[in-house]
Each structure stands twice: as structure tokens, then as C-alpha cells.
Design an enzyme around this catalytic site. Structure first.
Site, PDB file in Angstrom:
ATOM      1  N   LYS A  98      14.794  56.637  90.475  1.00  0.00           N
ATOM      2  CA  LYS A  98      15.862  55.779  90.995  1.00  0.00           C
ATOM      3  C   LYS A  98      17.185  56.531  90.949  1.00  0.00           C
ATOM      4  CE  LYS A  98      18.708  52.878  89.140  1.00  0.00           C
ATOM      5  NZ  LYS A  98      19.934  53.142  89.918  1.00  0.00           N
ATOM      6  N   GLU A 146      19.386  62.034  78.391  1.00  0.00           N
ATOM      7  CA  GLU A 146      20.488  63.002  78.511  1.00  0.00           C
ATOM      8  C   GLU A 146      21.740  62.164  78.742  1.00  0.00           C
ATOM      9  OE1 GLU A 146      23.295  64.787  79.649  1.00  0.00           O
ATOM     10  OE2 GLU A 146      22.342  65.371  81.529  1.00  0.00           O
ATOM     11  N   CYS A 176      28.872  65.242  82.257  1.00  0.00           N
ATOM     12  CA  CYS A 176      28.506  64.847  80.880  1.00  0.00           C
ATOM     13  C   CYS A 176      28.937  65.908  79.876  1.00  0.00           C
ATOM     14  CB  CYS A 176      27.009  64.591  80.787  1.00  0.00           C
ATOM     15  SG  CYS A 176      26.015  65.903  81.492  1.00  0.00           S
ATOM     16  N   GLU A 209      34.144  59.245  75.890  1.00  0.00           N
ATOM     17  CA  GLU A 209      33.922  59.982  77.133  1.00  0.00           C
ATOM     18  C   GLU A 209      34.748  59.320  78.238  1.00  0.00           C
ATOM     19  OE1 GLU A 209      29.930  59.673  78.853  1.00  0.00           O
ATOM     20  OE2 GLU A 209      30.035  61.823  79.226  1.00  0.00           O
TER      21      GLU A 209
HETATM   22  P1  NDP Z   1      25.030  54.176  83.692  1.00  0.00           P
HETATM   23  O1  NDP Z   1      24.506  54.740  82.445  1.00  0.00           O
HETATM   24  O2  NDP Z   1      25.146  52.693  83.805  1.00  0.00           O
HETATM   25  O3  NDP Z   1      24.116  54.635  84.924  1.00  0.00           O
HETATM   26  C1  NDP Z   1      23.194  55.685  84.954  1.00  0.00           C
HETATM   27  C2  NDP Z   1      21.945  55.258  85.724  1.00  0.00           C
HETATM   28  O4  NDP Z   1      21.251  54.225  85.024  1.00  0.00           O
HETATM   29  C3  NDP Z   1      22.230  54.675  87.107  1.00  0.00           C
HETATM   30  O5  NDP Z   1      21.181  55.006  87.972  1.00  0.00           O
HETATM   31  C4  NDP Z   1      22.247  53.201  86.810  1.00  0.00           C
HETATM   32  O6  NDP Z   1      22.071  52.433  87.954  1.00  0.00           O
HETATM   33  C5  NDP Z   1      21.120  53.056  85.831  1.00  0.00           C
HETATM   34  N1  NDP Z   1      21.172  51.889  84.961  1.00  0.00           N
HETATM   35  C6  NDP Z   1      22.223  51.104  84.641  1.00  0.00           C
HETATM   36  N2  NDP Z   1      21.851  50.142  83.766  1.00  0.00           N
HETATM   37  C7  NDP Z   1      20.535  50.324  83.519  1.00  0.00           C
HETATM   38  C8  NDP Z   1      19.573  49.665  82.687  1.00  0.00           C
HETATM   39  N3  NDP Z   1      19.897  48.647  81.926  1.00  0.00           N
HETATM   40  N4  NDP Z   1      18.318  50.128  82.675  1.00  0.00           N
HETATM   41  C9  NDP Z   1      17.974  51.191  83.415  1.00  0.00           C
HETATM   42  N5  NDP Z   1      18.825  51.842  84.228  1.00  0.00           N
HETATM   43  C10 NDP Z   1      20.097  51.436  84.270  1.00  0.00           C
HETATM   44  O7  NDP Z   1      26.392  54.822  84.029  1.00  0.00           O
HETATM   45  P2  NDP Z   1      27.503  54.265  85.019  1.00  0.00           P
HETATM   46  O8  NDP Z   1      27.170  54.762  86.349  1.00  0.00           O
HETATM   47  O9  NDP Z   1      27.685  52.788  84.895  1.00  0.00           O
HETATM   48  O10 NDP Z   1      28.815  54.948  84.429  1.00  0.00           O
HETATM   49  C11 NDP Z   1      29.489  54.391  83.298  1.00  0.00           C
HETATM   50  C12 NDP Z   1      29.963  55.470  82.377  1.00  0.00           C
HETATM   51  O11 NDP Z   1      28.843  56.163  81.860  1.00  0.00           O
HETATM   52  C13 NDP Z   1      30.798  56.545  83.035  1.00  0.00           C
HETATM   53  O12 NDP Z   1      32.130  56.225  83.093  1.00  0.00           O
HETATM   54  C14 NDP Z   1      30.555  57.696  82.123  1.00  0.00           C
HETATM   55  O13 NDP Z   1      31.409  57.642  81.029  1.00  0.00           O
HETATM   56  C15 NDP Z   1      29.133  57.511  81.669  1.00  0.00           C
HETATM   57  N6  NDP Z   1      28.179  58.323  82.451  1.00  0.00           N
HETATM   58  C16 NDP Z   1      27.695  59.432  81.857  1.00  0.00           C
HETATM   59  C17 NDP Z   1      26.835  60.238  82.550  1.00  0.00           C
HETATM   60  C18 NDP Z   1      26.299  61.456  81.931  1.00  0.00           C
HETATM   61  O14 NDP Z   1      25.710  62.280  82.609  1.00  0.00           O
HETATM   62  N7  NDP Z   1      26.451  61.634  80.652  1.00  0.00           N
HETATM   63  C19 NDP Z   1      26.440  59.961  83.927  1.00  0.00           C
HETATM   64  C20 NDP Z   1      26.964  58.734  84.438  1.00  0.00           C
HETATM   65  C21 NDP Z   1      27.813  57.981  83.714  1.00  0.00           C
HETATM   66  P3  NDP Z   1      23.320  52.178  88.961  1.00  0.00           P
HETATM   67  O15 NDP Z   1      24.357  53.186  88.708  1.00  0.00           O
HETATM   68  O16 NDP Z   1      22.737  52.376  90.266  1.00  0.00           O
HETATM   69  O17 NDP Z   1      23.796  50.806  88.664  1.00  0.00           O
END
Ligand code: NDP
Length: 788
Positions: free
Chosen positions: A192, A266, A300, A397
Site C-alpha cells: 500500500k 522503519e 526519516c 521529528e
Molecule cells: P504515517 O505513519 O501515518 O503513514 C505511513 C504509512 O502508513 C502511510 O501509507 C499511511 O497511510 C499508513 N498508515 C497510517 N495509519 C495506519 C495504520 N493505523 N495502520 C497501517 N497503516 C497506516 O505517517 P503520515 O503520513 O501521517 O505522517 C505523519 C508524520 O509521520 C510525519 O510528519 C513525519 O513526522 C512522520 N513520518 C515519518 C516517516 C519516516 O520515514 N520515518 C515517513 C512518513 C511520515 P496514508 O498516508 O495513506 O494515510
């Protein structure tokens, strides 16, 4: 005007990348059928769609079908159906397909890059020169692993159906990091992408079909958090690989507890960018541009904490500000752009809110006087100084172009500051002194350390974090294990029940002994001062052990943390373990007699268990200085040292079966790799462990290296799992105990290994030991550049 003045006065003209091919691609697609399931394009069963916007303009790009649980179910079934044939496909054939994917991506590299920049907002220079080539390299590198899998990982097989959830910051690259190793290992996948950035995954799915990926091997479902949750919870999934926020990582840890699903996470980071006074400051400034302003800081492993030695702080900050003034914000498709828009209004508001909060908490936030583009979700590069270590900008972060600067005086202070975070993803060290760099790197609690560089990645070198940055590695030799498993038995583990003690029958044949807890190298009474009787099979009481409690575990963890064991050389650790084996062999008869009388096993079997225990400690000793790291040679002027480091403080909950052999099979490799152990021995036969600490006491193990707390396994496991200063937990027990250990460990995301409630054969061969040695380490990849 002289030439230098002319240069200084010159401005950049626009250098736009054409988007016509990408626009034509967008136009030609019906995104309401964007679920790629079983090799077919489908609409969501509910008919629902969601909108995708272009971050640089805020304009809509596509209406994409949103997978519900019904669609996820169909995708999992397609992956399950395709699994047996894909697993059986020869390594060579899988390699050919991975190679074909890589090559096809290379042929369409420009379309991928432009689409990625349109969808995510990242500058085209980055998508073209970094994201896409690295993604291609991942497939071609893993083609090699597919072919050599059986030789490189004997005894392993594909983990099964992998559910993969990726974020929006590197949509294609994260897809490659997930799908390439999974396919190489023989897994089928349901992936996904993030709701914000689905486009390149659709182009990728088209390429899969053309590259000969069998139907159902790769399934891509679009949607948001609910779609992700449906994947996590689906019983047909065998392995979850997630990249995203630590918050969601913890939700997933709890949701998968007790399910038997493999899990790699990760997550976020707050990586230190350390500049020592002997660094080349101009290089360090350019490093910072990559470290924190690459992908708008939405990375990240962004070097979001600048730690600079006080003597050069003023000079460096002045240089950083001057450089920030030259960063160009603008159209991601302009080849001169350094900083594009953030992904979405919600992220822009989040970053603005955190900067305001940081300022409220005392930081001075500086931004260059650059113009913001009129459209899109842009945020100026921001430098925060006078940042206290507890400031939100130093701890949380931000995931935006915001750098928090702090100073340190000595190397020790710098290391302490760098480690003052609950994360542990990456770090950069800037110094011209290679001795210093290689001395500091092992002291940093981070999975990746770049020396005089930053944000370097390669398929050959594992990537992943310590602490709350998650667990598991992506890429490299170690990354393949995340998609492999050893075939396991199906027999459930059952704790051995304790018969009701026969209070009439004691054993007064020798002087009464009071086994205690073993904490910090000393025998201590349990905090609660309660004792538990230990009986043989007939209910005869053989002794009474302390009923350890929460306080005893806390003391044991503190003793383990303070132990000097982790600093011992590998050779030294080997010698101590050899000595332990030697001392156990001296008392072998006594241990065999104890096993025989307590467990009711026959004399020969008891002797065999003791002999094998001694052999196992001996074997762990022999590998203590041989289970070493690797050196990688990525395609750049750099070598990567993949170092095996101890996990740290390791909780070990041992089973009732084979009470001596299982305990030493768990403890010995943990010690061999330099971990300090808090062991909860078999609840049924704890006297074996209290006998063992007498052997440990005479074996030169530094205080706190092994601590033993007897008592109720479930109660003590719960305390260990919740304890924030425990780095890892191995728990062998029934399925309830394993689920408890996994669920309750989510707080600090400690590395947990359990037997998933299944019985293990402790008499197994040397492979068992190697498995535990591998679990006893974190792999840190240290990137060392060379050349002038
Ligand atoms: P999320 O952790 O919410 O999203 C990452 C992925 O997980 C997306 O595909 C998301 O779907 C999906 N997801 C969200 N909730 C669930 C769940 N309960 N179960 C399974 N999958 C889920 O990050 P965000 O995009 O909301 O970003 C929020 C913050 O997270 C950012 O500001 C940043 O600080 C951090 N972040 C860190 C990352 C890293 O690589 N360390 C990457 C992204 C974000 P969808 O986005 O489609 O809703």
C-alpha cells in the site's frame, strides 16, 4: 565589474524539465481502476475514490480508487494463490524477472522521475539522480540475491505473503526497498503506497506486468490508514514491513502481537549531524544542505540536529546562514530548484506549528529573506539556535526543512548529546581525523553512521534503526532475513505444571539452602521477601526460590545497564565463556543429579542435557570473536563497514522444557555478542538457574553481565516488556506469554523475539546457536569515504 563580481551578480535562469510525457501518461489513465490485484486493474468494491493533489500547485492530479477491506482481502488471496508457484520458481528465474524490472525502470527512468516530482513535490534533481537510480539498483542488486539465496541462507524459506506499507516521502524508492527483497526471497506482496503519492506505484505495476512478474505476485492497493490497518490485521499476511511514523509503528507492533507475523519497522529519527572543530567546515555546510534540506527535510534520517563543537560554532553558523540564503525554492521541475513544496497543507501546518512551539520554548528561529512561490505548500529553510536539549525541535521529528543547532565542548559531551534522543536511525560525523571518526561512530546509538557525508544509501548496505526508530534492516545481506523464515514445527509449547507441593515431605538430607536472586554480581533477597516452593514431579519440595517482583527487575536492569560487559573485547568475552563452560563441567554431575531429581528425567538424559549445555557455551565462546561484520563496496568512493554491535540490555525469559539447556542456549550467545542479560528462568524449575549463578560467580563475568530473577514468568515478562531501558526481549513460552511480550514491548519498540507459542527442539544443531547470535546483534553500517 571584474569576473568575480560578475559571477556574484549572475542569477539562475529557469531550467524546466518537460512534463508533457507525464501529463500524457496521467491523461491516458483511468485511476478509478487503480487497484492492481492478481495482475488485473480494478475499481474498489465500494466504488470509493480519493483525490491526489500536486504539492507545487495545489491542483488535483487524479481521483484514485480507495481499497476497502474487501479489496485488501482479494489482494491477499491473490498473493496467497501465487505464493506456492513463486516460491518454487528457481532462483535464476526470479533473478531474471527482478533484473527485467530494474532494466524496464531504467528505460522509463525519466517518466518515473517527473511523475515522482509532480506527485511528491521533490526537486527533479533528486528524483532523477537519487530516487530512481537507487530504486533501479535495488532491483538489480536483489536479482543477485534471488539467484544465490539457497547458498547464502541455507535452511531458510520465503516468509510467505508480505504486507508492505510505505510513506509519501520516497514513494518509488520505498516501494523498491520493500518489493525487491521480498521477491528475491520468494515472497508475494500486497503493497500500500501512501494516499498522497500513489502515481509511481501505478507505473511500477504496469512495468511488473511487462517484465513477466506472474499474476498475483505483486499486488498494489491504494488507500489511506484504514487500508493499511486492513493489511496489518489480515490473517492471510505472514510478514508486515512498514515505513512511517513511530506512532503508527507502535500501533502496528500492538496489532500484530501474538499473530505470528514477522515484523520490520522503519520509523522516524532525530539524527545528529556532528561537526568537530577539525572538520572541513565548507564541506560540512554542503553536507548539511543534503542532510536537512534534501527532500525538504521530509526524510526519516534527516540530519535535523546540528551538534557543533563550540570553538567553531560561530564560524559554522555564519556559513550555514550564508548558504541558506542561496537555497532556491521553487518549481520542483526546475533543475535549479533546491527546495520544493512540502507534501500537503497538513504537513505545512505541522511544521509551522512545531517551529512556533520551538520558538516559544526559547529557540531563536532564523530564515533567509527568500521569496516564497505564490502557489504550493512551501516552507522556508529554517535554522533554530539557542536550542535547549529538551526543546521540541531537538526532540521531535519535524519532517520539514528545519535544523536545530546545539553546541558541545568535548567529544564525550558531543556523544552524550547525540544519544540524547529516543530515536536511533542515523548520524553524521564531520572531522578530518579518521581515528576520531571511527572512535565516535561505535558510540552513537544509530543504525547508520556517515563519516564526512550524509544521506548515502545503497542496496548493498543495510538501513534501519536502533531504539524507537524501529527494528529490522532494509537492503544488504541482513535485509533478506526480514523476508525469510526457518520452517517451524506446529506443536504448541506448554508450560510444565507444578504439582501441589506435598507439605509433609521435605528433604532434610543436607543443610538448608536459600537460593536468592542474582543481581549486579551479588546474591540478593527478593524485594517482596516472599518465597515460592519448587517441587519435583511427585510434589516433593526441593527448595524455595525468591518471588521476584517489579522492583527486582528494575534493579536487575540498572545493574545490567551499568555492567562493563559490553566494553569487553570479543576475545575477552570468549575467554569468560570458555571459563564458564569449564566451571560448569566441573560440576556436571551435580547439575545432572539436580535435573534428574527435579524433572524426573532419566539419568542418561539428564547427563546429556548437561553435556550439551557445556558444549553450547563452548560453541558460543568459539564464535564470540568470529561472528563478525562485513565490508560493503557501494558504487561510490566509499566503503561501508557493517559492524555487529550488541543489542544492549537483553531480557531473556526461558522455558520450562530443557531448563538448563534452553537457559544457556539463550544466555550464551547473548553474552558472546556483548549483551548484558536479565534472565527470568523457567518458572517450573528455577533451582537450575540458582545453581547456575554459583558457576557464573566463579567465571570472571563482570558484575551485572548476567542477572537472574526467579518468579512468575508472566508477571516478570510484563515488567521486562514495559521497561524503557530494556533494549531487547527474548521470550519463550506459550502463545499468551509470547503475545504479552510482543504487545507490551511497543512502548520503546524493543527488539522482541518469541517462539510464537510453539515448542522448540533445544537439542538442535549449531544452527540454533547461529540464529541466536544473529538476534543478539544490531548491525550498524558505518560509511567511510575515501579519496581527495
Ligand atoms: P504515517 O505513519 O501515518 O503513514 C505511513 C504509512 O502508513 C502511510 O501509507 C499511511 O497511510 C499508513 N498508515 C497510517 N495509519 C495506519 C495504520 N493505523 N495502520 C497501517 N497503516 C497506516 O505517517 P503520515 O503520513 O501521517 O505522517 C505523519 C508524520 O509521520 C510525519 O510528519 C513525519 O513526522 C512522520 N513520518 C515519518 C516517516 C519516516 O520515514 N520515518 C515517513 C512518513 C511520515 P496514508 O498516508 O495513506 O494515510
Amino acid at each position: 565589474m571584474n569576473i568575480l563580481e560578475r559571477y556574484a551578480a549572475m542569477d539562475y535562469g529557469p531550467a524546466p524539465e518537460s512534463r508533457s510525457e507525464a501529463d500524457a501518461w496521467l491523461k491516458a489513465h483511468d485511476f478509478s481502476k487503480a487497484l492492481f490485484i492478481g495482475g488485473k486493474w480494478q475499481a474498489a468494491a465500494s466504488g470509493k475514490t480519493f483525490s491526489v493533489f500536486e504539492p507545487a500547485s495545489g491542483k488535483p492530479l487524479a481521483e484514485v480508487s480507495e481499497a476497502g477491506s474487501e479489496d485488501v482481502d482479494a489482494a491477499v488471496k491473490a498473493a496467497q494463490k501465487a505464493l506456492p508457484a513463486w516460491k518454487k520458481t528457481s532462483g535464476y528465474e526470479r533473478a531474471r524477472i527482478l533484473y527485467a524490472i530494474g532494466r524496464a525502470m531504467q528505460r522509463h527512468a525519466r517518466l518515473f522521475a517527473v511523475l515522482e516530482s509532480i506527485d511528491n513535490g521533490k526537486p527533479i534533481r533528486e528524483s532523477r539522480d537519487i530516487d530512481v537510480p537507487l530504486a533501479v539498483r535495488h532491483f538489480i542488486h536483489h536479482a543477485g540475491w534471488a539467484q544465490t539465496l539457497e547458498k547464502a541462507y541455507p535452511g531458510y524459506e520465503a516468509a510467505g505473503v508480505a504486507g508492505q506499507i510505505i510513506p509519501w516521502n520516497f514513494p518509488l524508492l520505498m516501494l523498491a526497498w520493500k518489493i525487491a527483497p521480498a521477491l528475491a526471497a520468494g515472497c508475494t506482496v500486497v503493497l500500500k503506497p501512501a494516499e498522497f503519492t500513489p502515481l509511481t506505484s501505478l507505473l511500477f505495476a504496469e512495468i511488473c506486468a511487462r517484465a513477466g512478474v506472474p499474476k498475483g505476485v505483486v499486488n498494489i492497493v491504494q488507500g489511506g490508514g484504514e487500508t493499511g490497518a486492513a493489511i496489518v490485521e489480515h490473517p492471510g499476511i505472514d510478514k508486515i514491513a512498514f515505513t512511517g511514523s513511530s506512532e503508527v509503528g507502535k500501533i502496528i507492533r500492538r496489532a500484530t502481537a501474538g499473530s505470528g507475523k514477522k515484523l520490520s519497522l522503519e520509523l522516524g529519527g532525530k539524527s545528529a549531524f556532528m561537526v568537530f572543530e577539525d572538520a572541513d567546515l565548507d564541506s560540512a555546510v554542503e553536507g548539511l544542505v543534503d542532510g536537512i534540506w534534501f527532500n525538504q527535510g521530509q526524510v526519516c534520517c534527516a540530519g535535523s540536529r546540528l551538534l557543533v563543537q563550540e570553538s567553531v560554532a560561530e564560524t559554522l553558523i555564519a556559513k550555514v546562514k550564508a548558504r541558506m540564503g542561496h537555497l532556491r525554492l521553487g518549481d520542483p521541475l526546475d533543475k535549479n530548484t533546491d527546495i520544493g513544496p512540502l507534501i500537503a497543507p497538513v504537513q505545512l501546518e505541522r511544521v509551522k506549528g512545531m517551529v512556533a512551539e520551538g520558538a516559544r520554548q526559547g529557540a531563536e528561529c532564523w530564515q533567509p529573506a527568500s521569496d516564497l512561490p505564490h502557489t504550493g505548500y512551501f516552507h522556508l529553510p529554517t535554522l533554530a539556535t539557542s536550542v535547549a536539549p529538551a526543546n521540541v525541535l531537538a526532540q521531535e521529528e519535524v519532517f520539514g526543512p528545519v535544523l536545530a543547532a546545539m553546541t558541545f565542548r568535548t567529544q564525550e559531551e558531543g556523544v552524550a548529546l547525540a544519544n540524547n534522543t529516543r530515536y536511533g536511525l542515523a548520524a553524521s560525523i564531520w572531522t578530518e581525523n579518521v581515528n576520531r571518526a571511527l572512535h565516535v561512530a561505535p558510540q552513537l546509538k544509530a543504525g547508520v553512521v556517515w563519516i564526512n557525508g550524509t544521506n548515502m544509501f545503497d542496496a548493498s548496505s543495510g538501513f534501519g534503526g536502533y531504539r524507537e526508530s524501529g527494528f529490522g534492516r532494509e537492503g544488504g545481506h541482513e535485509g533478506l532475513y526480514e523476508y525469510l523464515k526457518k520452517p517451524s514445527g506446529k506443536t504448541a509449547y506448554k508450560p510444565i505444571p507444578m504439582p501441589e507441593p506435598d507439605k509433609e515431605v521435605g528433604s532434610a538430607s543436607f543443610i538448608d539452602r536459600t537460593p536468592k536472586l542474582f543481581i549486579g554480581g551479588k546474591q540478593v533477597r527478593p524485594d517482596g521477601n516472599y518465597a515460592i516452593p519448587v517441587t519435583d514431579q511427585k510434589g516433593r519440595i526441593h527448595g524455595e526460590v525468591g518471588a521476584g517482583n517489579r522492583k527486582d527487575i528494575r534493579d536487575a536492569v540498572s545493574a545490567a545497564r551499568a555492567s562493563k560487559w559490553g566494553q569487553a573485547t570479543a576475545y575477552n568475552r570468549a575467554q569468560v565463556l570458555y571459563f564458564l563452560a569449564e566451571n560448569l563441567s566441573v560440576r556436571a554431575g551435580e547439575f545432572a543429579a539436580r535435573l534428574e531429581s527435579l524433572t524426573g528425567t532419566r539419568a542418561k538424559a539428564a547427563q546429556a542435557e548437561v553435556d550439551l549445555s557445556i558444549e553450547r557455551i563452548f560453541a558460543a565462546a568459539s564464535l564470540a570473536d568470529k561472528f563478525e561484520g562485513r565490508v560493503h563496496q557501494p558504487p561510490a568512493r566509499v566503503v561501508t563497514l557493517a559492524l555487529n554491535e550488541p543489542v544492549g540490555v537483553l531480557g531473556i525469559v526461558a522455558p520450562d522444557e530443557a531448563p538448563l539447556l534452553a537457559l544457556v542456549t539463550l544466555i550464551a550467545p547473548a553474552l558472546a555478542m556483548g549483551n548484558a542479560v536479565v534472565a527470568v528462568p523457567s518458572q517450573r524449575y528455577p533451582l537450575i538457574a540458582t545453581d547456575l549463578y554459583q558457576v557464573i560467580e566463579t567465571s570472571d563475568l563482570p558484575a551485572g553481565g548476567v542477572n537472574i530473577v526467579t518468579g512468575a514468568s508472566a508477571e516478570l515478562t510484563d515488567v521486562l516488556a514495559k521497561h524503557d531501558d530494556v533494549d531487547g526481549l527474548w521470550c519463550v513460552g506459550d502463545s499468551d506469554l509470547c503475545a504479552l511480550a510482543e504487545r507490551e514491548s511497543a512502548g520503546n519498540l524493543k527488539r522482541v523475539w518469541t517462539n510464537s507459542g510453539l515448542a522448540l527442539d533445544w537439542s538442535g544443531d549449531g544452527e540454533l546457536l547461529e540464529d541466536f547470535l544473529r538476534r543478539a546483534i544490531e548491525i550498524k553500517n558505518v560509511w567511510v569515504p575515501y579519496g581527495d
